[in-house]
Scaffold this motif. Sequence first.
Motif, PDB file in Angstrom:
ATOM      1  N   VAL A  21      -2.134   2.520  -0.801  1.00 39.95           N
ATOM      2  CA  VAL A  21      -2.176   3.706  -1.650  1.00 39.95           C
ATOM      3  C   VAL A  21      -1.837   3.288  -3.083  1.00 39.95           C
ATOM      4  O   VAL A  21      -0.827   2.628  -3.315  1.00 39.95           O
ATOM      5  N   LEU A  22      -2.684   3.680  -4.022  1.00 40.48           N
ATOM      6  CA  LEU A  22      -2.467   3.363  -5.436  1.00 40.48           C
ATOM      7  C   LEU A  22      -1.975   4.613  -6.158  1.00 40.48           C
ATOM      8  O   LEU A  22      -2.630   5.651  -6.135  1.00 40.48           O
ATOM      9  N   VAL A  23      -0.810   4.509  -6.803  1.00 39.56           N
ATOM     10  CA  VAL A  23      -0.247   5.609  -7.580  1.00 39.56           C
ATOM     11  C   VAL A  23      -0.534   5.355  -9.057  1.00 39.56           C
ATOM     12  O   VAL A  23      -0.208   4.293  -9.585  1.00 39.56           O
ATOM     13  N   VAL A  24      -1.153   6.331  -9.718  1.00 41.77           N
ATOM     14  CA  VAL A  24      -1.541   6.180 -11.121  1.00 41.77           C
ATOM     15  C   VAL A  24      -0.795   7.220 -11.958  1.00 41.77           C
ATOM     16  O   VAL A  24      -0.996   8.428 -11.784  1.00 41.77           O
ATOM     17  N   ASP A  25       0.081   6.757 -12.837  1.00 44.91           N
ATOM     18  CA  ASP A  25       0.861   7.671 -13.683  1.00 44.91           C
ATOM     19  C   ASP A  25       1.395   6.876 -14.859  1.00 44.91           C
ATOM     20  O   ASP A  25       1.865   5.740 -14.686  1.00 44.91           O
ATOM     21  N   ASP A  26       1.336   7.443 -16.061  1.00 41.74           N
ATOM     22  CA  ASP A  26       1.835   6.719 -17.229  1.00 41.74           C
ATOM     23  C   ASP A  26       3.353   6.815 -17.363  1.00 41.74           C
ATOM     24  O   ASP A  26       3.940   6.129 -18.199  1.00 41.74           O
ATOM     25  N   ASP A  36       8.334   4.635  -4.019  1.00 34.94           N
ATOM     26  CA  ASP A  36       9.459   4.582  -3.078  1.00 34.94           C
ATOM     27  C   ASP A  36       9.232   5.548  -1.918  1.00 34.94           C
ATOM     28  O   ASP A  36       9.476   5.208  -0.746  1.00 34.94           O
ATOM     29  N   ALA A  37       8.776   6.761  -2.242  1.00 34.38           N
ATOM     30  CA  ALA A  37       8.530   7.756  -1.191  1.00 34.38           C
ATOM     31  C   ALA A  37       7.438   7.281  -0.246  1.00 34.38           C
ATOM     32  O   ALA A  37       7.547   7.433   0.985  1.00 34.38           O
ATOM     33  N   THR A  44       1.743   1.196   2.397  1.00 33.51           N
ATOM     34  CA  THR A  44       1.769   0.123   1.408  1.00 33.51           C
ATOM     35  C   THR A  44       1.346   0.721   0.072  1.00 33.51           C
ATOM     36  O   THR A  44       0.289   1.346  -0.029  1.00 33.51           O
ATOM     37  N   ALA A  45       2.190   0.559  -0.950  1.00 31.32           N
ATOM     38  CA  ALA A  45       1.944   1.220  -2.226  1.00 31.32           C
ATOM     39  C   ALA A  45       1.785   0.219  -3.357  1.00 31.32           C
ATOM     40  O   ALA A  45       2.448  -0.814  -3.395  1.00 31.32           O
ATOM     41  N   LYS A  46       0.866   0.541  -4.260  1.00 29.24           N
ATOM     42  CA  LYS A  46       0.718  -0.161  -5.525  1.00 29.24           C
ATOM     43  C   LYS A  46       0.745   0.881  -6.627  1.00 29.24           C
ATOM     44  O   LYS A  46       0.596   2.074  -6.355  1.00 29.24           O
ATOM     45  N   ASP A  63      -8.480  -3.369  -0.413  1.00 24.86           N
ATOM     46  CA  ASP A  63      -7.595  -2.688   0.531  1.00 24.86           C
ATOM     47  C   ASP A  63      -7.141  -1.325   0.016  1.00 24.86           C
ATOM     48  O   ASP A  63      -6.610  -0.516   0.787  1.00 24.86           O
ATOM     49  N   ILE A  64      -7.339  -1.053  -1.269  1.00 21.70           N
ATOM     50  CA  ILE A  64      -6.955   0.257  -1.809  1.00 21.70           C
ATOM     51  C   ILE A  64      -7.937   1.307  -1.284  1.00 21.70           C
ATOM     52  O   ILE A  64      -9.135   1.237  -1.551  1.00 21.70           O
TER      53      ILE A  64
END
Length: 290
Positions: A21-26, A36-37, A44-46, A63-64
């Motif tokens: 899972v890719l988290v996108v935030d400035d 963390d959540a 698995t987070a990026k 893998d994303i």
Amino acid sequence: MHVNSSDREIARSKASMTCTVLVVDDDPACRDEYCDALENLGYTAKSAASAPDALQQIVESPDIGIVITDLEMPTMDGMSLLSEISQRFSPNRPIVTLVLTGHSSLQVATKAMQAQASDLLSKPVSAEQLADALRRASAHYFATAYRFQITTLTTRIDPPASRDRASNQGSRPTEEDLQAFTSMLLKFQHNKYKFFDPAVLMGPSWEILLDITDATLRGEAVPASSASASTHVPLSTALRHINNLVEAGLVRRWTDPNDKRRKLLKLEPHTAIAMQRYLETAWKLQPQIG
């Protein structure tokens, strides 16, 4: 954002079948909080600090499979990112997008859905809301991946050149082609019984379950009449099979609050997880064929 023990237990049972899972935030604090959540939930987070960074990571990391993006970002906003993902990546690989926003509105929701976002979460997002959204996104991802795999397999068994020759010359599939295709069908048939009781999935029950799964993946309930129509049996027979699925604890049924004459159906949570596992295992069968 606190993740309770029940969420962690669910996460452990799902950890082996989730994509990255890719988290996108400035906002670095938001990125860290959501990463963390996600990790506490077993994913698995990026993370990416901008939309261009996110696009580059998607290119470099096959893998994303799930992208969670904020909307308000400098240079390139979340809507532009959704459009890029939809146009550049979605036709060629399974990828699911979710939107985080502190300014939810019908207009925002409409634009997000037009850009093929599967969910819209309003800040602040609770752990329960995040977990539910990711369960839906994961189910959607694996269903999409399964369809991509089937398309790839079909192309391998009957490549475009062969189809062109067949249409031009009237040729038929070879015995080897049919054997490979039969093997694929048998493997898919046997695979489902690893996750569901064969006695429950007799007759049209499997078709009904797949129809309800399709609706559940979209985050919707399906009317019992619609699920019945997905089969080619009399309505009374289809309704009997729906009753069997409900009694077996696979499907939840309730009265539509907006139309008391209508019954709605949705997968029970454990059934949705089992279907995810089935789809993932079926997806992995493809390299073993032919």
